[in-house]
Design a protein around this motif. Structure first.
Motif, PDB file in Angstrom:
ATOM      1  N   SER A 180       0.828  -1.212   0.000  1.00  0.00           N
ATOM      2  CA  SER A 180       0.000   0.000   0.000  1.00  0.00           C
ATOM      3  C   SER A 180       0.858   1.256   0.000  1.00  0.00           C
ATOM      4  N   ALA A 185      -6.361   3.400   2.233  1.00  0.00           N
ATOM      5  CA  ALA A 185      -5.812   2.079   1.928  1.00  0.00           C
ATOM      6  C   ALA A 185      -4.876   1.609   3.028  1.00  0.00           C
ATOM      7  N   THR A 225      -5.373  -1.481   5.718  1.00  0.00           N
ATOM      8  CA  THR A 225      -4.374  -2.533   5.862  1.00  0.00           C
ATOM      9  C   THR A 225      -3.886  -2.645   7.298  1.00  0.00           C
ATOM     10  N   PHE A 235      -6.775   1.457  -5.301  1.00  0.00           N
ATOM     11  CA  PHE A 235      -6.808   1.450  -3.844  1.00  0.00           C
ATOM     12  C   PHE A 235      -8.094   0.837  -3.298  1.00  0.00           C
TER      13      PHE A 235
END
Length: 446
Positions: A22, A71, A75, A331
């Motif tokens: 990411s 994003a 995560t 994303f």
């Protein structure tokens, strides 16, 4: 704790792979468009070329920074949730919440810094290719040479590291509060207020399209912003809306899907808040992509039908729309995959108990499949509603038609991407999880 963070990253790099990916992709995008600022500020660049590059870099930088944060936050939330037992053990051995926060934030900073360093090379190449595209479309003069300097490096490293640190702090703070038994009763109310405010603002922006002259060049901005705000509002309210959908579909799903359909409705109703991470990116992706692509297609056909040549500003807007949609796709897919992987892999113990109770792997996969279908349909419907709310006002004002004449092909492509990502990730993760013997799965969960 910072020393422990570095050791943690070194010993278990696989855990931080999603965060690294990411941060890497985010830094590549930010640096690539940040290099346009460096190029625009170089000596000898004419004003038209400079304005084209500056506007593109500013718009994409803003959207990109926001999406990078979401994003990375998605995560890191997944990563921290997977480490609930580790955090609990650290608390039991005397670590304070502040010490745990410094450890997790330090890990995130190290990973983000590594991702930004790895992104420099691809970003340099991407900046050159992007400048060539601007030259080919006539937005930038042919003599302009690419520059990759302080703006690109500063924005890339700054966004990657700061968003990672901020997202990690929020994720671990929530995790430590949950581990301590703390809760915030007003959080659901704040979410509802924020979602309703976004819906009101989005509806106002979309309806204001009717007050603008049909030949106004800036007409696209109003329905586009309206669709984006409506998508965000519906995404924020998605968990509560999912409950209403389940109330309506519970009976039909139980009749069609049998025991699998019944169990999927029960599971989704119990885990609706946790699945917000799935519905939010899907709704935003569907709404933003559908509205932007159709609005841009209607605008391009209107310009062509009017016998007008595309100006530099028209080409800039078209390029920005396509780039923004591309960033949203990338994303949103990252957030979807991370959220679905976490939501499914956490259920290893649940799957093991179902198999010990007599369920076959195929029946367990059937339940997961029905859950994925319900989530996909809910997210696609909410996103489509937001997209149509922006498309119709623009089409009516620009062309005197209610719906665009491009057909459903673009919309079908958008929902196909969302469906493939959702169903593929859910079923693939569940199949992989079911490879663990049932007894071992229950033992690990215990």
């Amino acid at each position: 704790m910072l020393f422990l963070a570095v050791r943690s990253v070194r010993e278990r790099p696989g855990r931080f792979l999603a965060t690294l990916l990411s941060g890497f992709l985010g830094a590549v995008i930010i640096m690539t468009f940040g290099s346009l600022h460096d190029t625009a500020a170089a000596p000898g660049v004419d004003r038209v070329s400079s304005d084209s590059m500056t506007v593109s870099a500013s718009v994409v930088g803003g959207y990109g920074s926001l999406l990078v944060f979401f994003a990375i936050a998605s995560t890191l939330t997944v990563s921290v949730r997977q480490r609930a037992e580790e955090i609990h053990l650290l608390r039991c051995t005397g670590a304070t919440p502040a010490q745990i926060s410094r450890m997790v934030v330090g890990e995130s900073a190290v990973v983000a810094l590594a991702g930004a360093v790895l992104a420099v090379g691809p970003a340099v190449l991407g900046g050159r290719l992007l400048l060539d595209l601007f030259k080919d479309s006539g937005q930038v003069a042919a003599h302009v040479e690419p520059v990759f300097g302080a703006m690109a490096l500063g924005s890339g490293f700054g966004v990657a590291v700061l968003t990672s640190v901020g997202a990690a702090f929020l994720a671990v703070r929530r995790a430590t509060r949950t581990a301590a038994g703390a809760h915030r009763p007003g959080r659901g109310r704040a979410r509802t207020v924020a979602g309703c405010a976004a819906l009101v603002a989005g509806a106002g922006a979309a309806l204001s399209t009717y007050a603008v002259d049909s030949t106004e060049e800036s007409l696209m901005a109003f329905p586009a912003y309206g669709a984006i705000l409506l998508s965000v509002g519906l995404a924020v309210l998605a968990p509560s809306l999912l409950g209403r959908v389940l109330a309506l579909l519970g009976g039909p799903l139980a009749a069609v899907g049998g025991a699998g359909g019944y169990l999927s409705v029960r599971n989704l109703r119990r885990r609706g808040v946790q699945l917000a991470g799935v519905l939010m990116p899907m709704t935003i992706f569907t709404g933003v992509a559908t509205a932007t692509l159709y609005i841009q297609a209607v605008e391009s056909d209107w310009v062509t039908g009017s016998g007008l040549a595309k100006t530099v500003e028209d080409k800039n807007v078209e390029t920005l729309n396509l780039v923004v949609v591309g960033i949203v796709v990338v994303f949103s897919c990252i957030m979807l995959v991370n959220s679905l992987y976490a939501a499914t892999s956490y259920r290893r113990g649940e799957f093991g108990r179902q198999r010990l109770a007599g369920a076959t792997p195929g029946q367990v996969l059937g339940v997961v499949g029905w859950e994925a279908v319900i989530l996909t349909l809910t997210g696609l419907v909410l996103g489509t509603v937001a997209g149509i709310a922006g498309i119709i006002p623009f089409t009516m004002v620009r062309t005197d038609r209610v719906l665009p004449g491009q057909g459903p092909g673009t919309w079908l492509a958008v929902i196909a991407v969302a469906a493939v990502v959702t169903l593929g990730t859910s079923l693939g993760t569940a199949r992989r999880t079911l490879r663990t013997p049932a007894v071992d799965a229950v033992a690990v969960a215990a």
